[in-house]
Design an enzyme around this catalytic site. Structure first.
Site, PDB file in Angstrom:
ATOM      1  N   ILE A 156     -10.293   0.556 -32.839  1.00  0.00           N
ATOM      2  CA  ILE A 156     -10.310  -0.840 -32.388  1.00  0.00           C
ATOM      3  C   ILE A 156     -11.725  -1.385 -32.427  1.00  0.00           C
ATOM      4  O   ILE A 156     -11.965  -2.517 -32.882  1.00  0.00           O
ATOM      5  CB  ILE A 156      -9.711  -0.954 -30.971  1.00  0.00           C
ATOM      6  CG1 ILE A 156      -8.234  -0.547 -30.985  1.00  0.00           C
ATOM      7  CG2 ILE A 156      -9.856  -2.378 -30.441  1.00  0.00           C
ATOM      8  CD1 ILE A 156      -7.608  -0.422 -29.614  1.00  0.00           C
ATOM      9  N   ASP A 175     -21.845   4.485 -29.032  1.00  0.00           N
ATOM     10  CA  ASP A 175     -20.782   5.486 -28.990  1.00  0.00           C
ATOM     11  C   ASP A 175     -21.436   6.848 -29.028  1.00  0.00           C
ATOM     12  O   ASP A 175     -22.589   6.979 -29.471  1.00  0.00           O
ATOM     13  CB  ASP A 175     -19.819   5.317 -30.167  1.00  0.00           C
ATOM     14  CG  ASP A 175     -18.436   5.900 -29.877  1.00  0.00           C
ATOM     15  OD1 ASP A 175     -18.376   7.005 -29.287  1.00  0.00           O
ATOM     16  OD2 ASP A 175     -17.428   5.265 -30.220  1.00  0.00           O
ATOM     17  N   CYS A 206     -13.873   1.242 -25.309  1.00  0.00           N
ATOM     18  CA  CYS A 206     -13.973   2.680 -25.052  1.00  0.00           C
ATOM     19  C   CYS A 206     -12.834   3.126 -24.142  1.00  0.00           C
ATOM     20  O   CYS A 206     -12.246   2.318 -23.426  1.00  0.00           O
ATOM     21  CB  CYS A 206     -15.323   3.018 -24.412  1.00  0.00           C
ATOM     22  SG  CYS A 206     -15.725   2.042 -22.949  1.00  0.00           S
ATOM     23  N   PRO A 207     -12.511   4.416 -24.157  1.00  0.00           N
ATOM     24  CA  PRO A 207     -11.457   4.919 -23.263  1.00  0.00           C
ATOM     25  C   PRO A 207     -11.944   4.969 -21.817  1.00  0.00           C
ATOM     26  O   PRO A 207     -13.150   4.918 -21.553  1.00  0.00           O
ATOM     27  CB  PRO A 207     -11.190   6.325 -23.800  1.00  0.00           C
ATOM     28  CG  PRO A 207     -12.476   6.732 -24.438  1.00  0.00           C
ATOM     29  CD  PRO A 207     -13.060   5.480 -25.022  1.00  0.00           C
ATOM     30  N   THR A 233     -10.852  -5.597 -23.283  1.00  0.00           N
ATOM     31  CA  THR A 233      -9.461  -5.473 -23.742  1.00  0.00           C
ATOM     32  C   THR A 233      -9.050  -4.006 -23.773  1.00  0.00           C
ATOM     33  O   THR A 233      -8.068  -3.651 -24.422  1.00  0.00           O
ATOM     34  CB  THR A 233      -9.290  -6.073 -25.159  1.00  0.00           C
ATOM     35  OG1 THR A 233     -10.241  -5.457 -26.046  1.00  0.00           O
ATOM     36  CG2 THR A 233      -9.496  -7.570 -25.159  1.00  0.00           C
ATOM     37  N   SER A 234      -9.781  -3.156 -23.062  1.00  0.00           N
ATOM     38  CA  SER A 234      -9.534  -1.715 -23.130  1.00  0.00           C
ATOM     39  C   SER A 234      -8.763  -1.219 -21.907  1.00  0.00           C
ATOM     40  O   SER A 234      -7.544  -1.151 -21.928  1.00  0.00           O
ATOM     41  CB  SER A 234     -10.864  -0.977 -23.279  1.00  0.00           C
ATOM     42  OG  SER A 234     -10.653   0.394 -23.526  1.00  0.00           O
ATOM     43  N   ASP A 259      -8.402  -8.885 -20.528  1.00  0.00           N
ATOM     44  CA  ASP A 259      -6.986  -8.682 -20.857  1.00  0.00           C
ATOM     45  C   ASP A 259      -6.405  -7.554 -20.020  1.00  0.00           C
ATOM     46  O   ASP A 259      -5.212  -7.286 -20.086  1.00  0.00           O
ATOM     47  CB  ASP A 259      -6.827  -8.362 -22.344  1.00  0.00           C
ATOM     48  CG  ASP A 259      -5.369  -8.292 -22.772  1.00  0.00           C
ATOM     49  OD1 ASP A 259      -4.610  -9.220 -22.434  1.00  0.00           O
ATOM     50  OD2 ASP A 259      -4.985  -7.311 -23.449  1.00  0.00           O
ATOM     51  N   HIS A 296      -2.647  -8.247 -20.367  1.00  0.00           N
ATOM     52  CA  HIS A 296      -2.570  -7.016 -21.177  1.00  0.00           C
ATOM     53  C   HIS A 296      -1.695  -7.253 -22.409  1.00  0.00           C
ATOM     54  O   HIS A 296      -0.774  -6.485 -22.696  1.00  0.00           O
ATOM     55  CB  HIS A 296      -2.030  -5.857 -20.344  1.00  0.00           C
ATOM     56  CG  HIS A 296      -2.475  -4.520 -20.851  1.00  0.00           C
ATOM     57  ND1 HIS A 296      -2.840  -3.487 -20.020  1.00  0.00           N
ATOM     58  CD2 HIS A 296      -2.637  -4.038 -22.113  1.00  0.00           C
ATOM     59  CE1 HIS A 296      -3.184  -2.439 -20.732  1.00  0.00           C
ATOM     60  NE2 HIS A 296      -3.067  -2.748 -22.011  1.00  0.00           N
TER      61      HIS A 296
END
Length: 334
Positions: A156, A175, A206-207, A233-234, A259, A296
């Site tokens: 993404i 990252d 990122c997670p 948006t994660s 989101d 979401h």
């Protein structure tokens, strides 16, 4: 194989039923309710469960699933931060997800939030509906030449960076593992301190884990440019909502697009229009004119939904046909 599908909305059922037409040996039973300690008893007599982002897959629920003979959890999303993987392994429950359903759908939604906040389309829409065509207060800025920080450059994040390159932005990335194709396209990998200090816009891709929980907090916000735009948006818990509100009050944060929200499990994906939302932090966020919140929906495109359904069924079919081989593959994934 009999599968209990939780958090299932009508659109989920439509795409899953279409995908299951060629899977005669798999029976899907749909539950609109979320999986939780209160609903886990519904899984008696099933072989597997299929879950979504806000289902509760903590230790108490997993131990109950194991006691009922559940052997697999098919997540219908990329993230699995709501699953206690250590407990799942101890209970001999296989867990798999949909790592690549449509990266561009979420990336494009992040850009939609940027554009709405920048050009204030959410406010302009209501003005025009009321016959107000005045432009005062709707001033935006050109994206070309702006510096955009992208935290997390998985599928993404990569899609998001490509889009922002197209706008003519300078793209800074952070990252743990740099992506060489992005570098060849002009993106620069920097440390977080540099990204915070130089970015006009920061987008999170990122997670959620122990190291990224409340990544956006008082300390990180203080390192950012005055008037920075933050987009998430994660996963909701990447942002400390109360400290983001403090940043909005101080005008350190000039724009906030969300989101996802840390406590969204109580309200998102439901029609709450006739209910009081007992969340003062969330309610306060909605009062700011420079905040846009969506429910979401970043993943919510036709292509993404069909890919999620197809991959979920393919996972279940493969698990049913060769469980031992598939378990080895799952071990490699996690």
């Amino acid at each position: 194989m009999k599968v209990a599908v939780f958090s299932c909305k009508p659109y989920d059922k439509r795409t899953l039923e279409a995908a299951s037409e060629t899977a005669a040996d798999i029976e899907l039973v749909y539950f609109e309710s979320r999986l939780s300690p209160e609903t886990v008893s519904l899984t008696k007599g099933y072989d597997a469960v299929s879950c979504f982002v806000n289902d509760d897959l903590s230790r108490p629920v997993l131990e109950q699933l194991a006691s009922f003979g559940i052997k697999a959890i098919a997540m219908r999303c990329a993230g699995y931060n709501n699953v206690d993987l250590y407990c799942a392994k101890a209970c001999d429950i296989s867990v798999f997800h949909v790592p690549d359903y449509s990266p561009t759908s979420v990336a494009e939604h992040a850009v939609a939030l940027i554009m709405a906040l920048n050009r204030k389309t959410h406010r302009a829409y209501h003005r025009v509906k009321e016959g107000n065509f005045a432009l005062e207060g709707l001033m935006g800025f050109n994206l070309e030449g702006k510096t955009v920080g992208c935290i997390g450059t998985g599928r993404i994040g990569q899609a998001f960076c490509r889009i922002m390159n197209g706008f003519g932005c300078r793209v800074l990335c952070y990252d743990l593992v740099p992506n060489e194709p992005l570098v060849s396209q002009g993106a620069e990998y920097v440390d977080l301190e540099t990204l915070y200090a130089k970015s006009d816009i920061i987008s999170l891709h990122c997670p959620l884990n122990a190291s990224t929980h409340h990544l956006i907090n008082k300390s990180s916000i203080e390192k950012m440019k005055k008037g920075v735009m933050i987009i998430n948006t994660s996963r909701g818990a990447l942002v400390n909502a109360q400290e983001a509100i403090d940043g909005l009050y101080s005008e350190k944060i000039g724009y906030l697009g969300l989101d996802v929200y840390e406590q969204e499990g109580k309200i998102f994906f439901e029609d709450m229009s006739d209910h009081i939302i007992y969340d003062s932090v969330f309610q306060l966020l909605l009062t700011f004119p420079n905040v846009v919140v969506t429910g979401h929906q970043g993943y919510f495109t036709d292509i993404a939904l069909h890919h999620i359904a197809d991959t979920t069924l393919a996972n279940l079919i493969q698990l049913k046909s060769s469980p031992e081989d598939y378990q080895r593959e799952l071990t490699a994934i996690h």
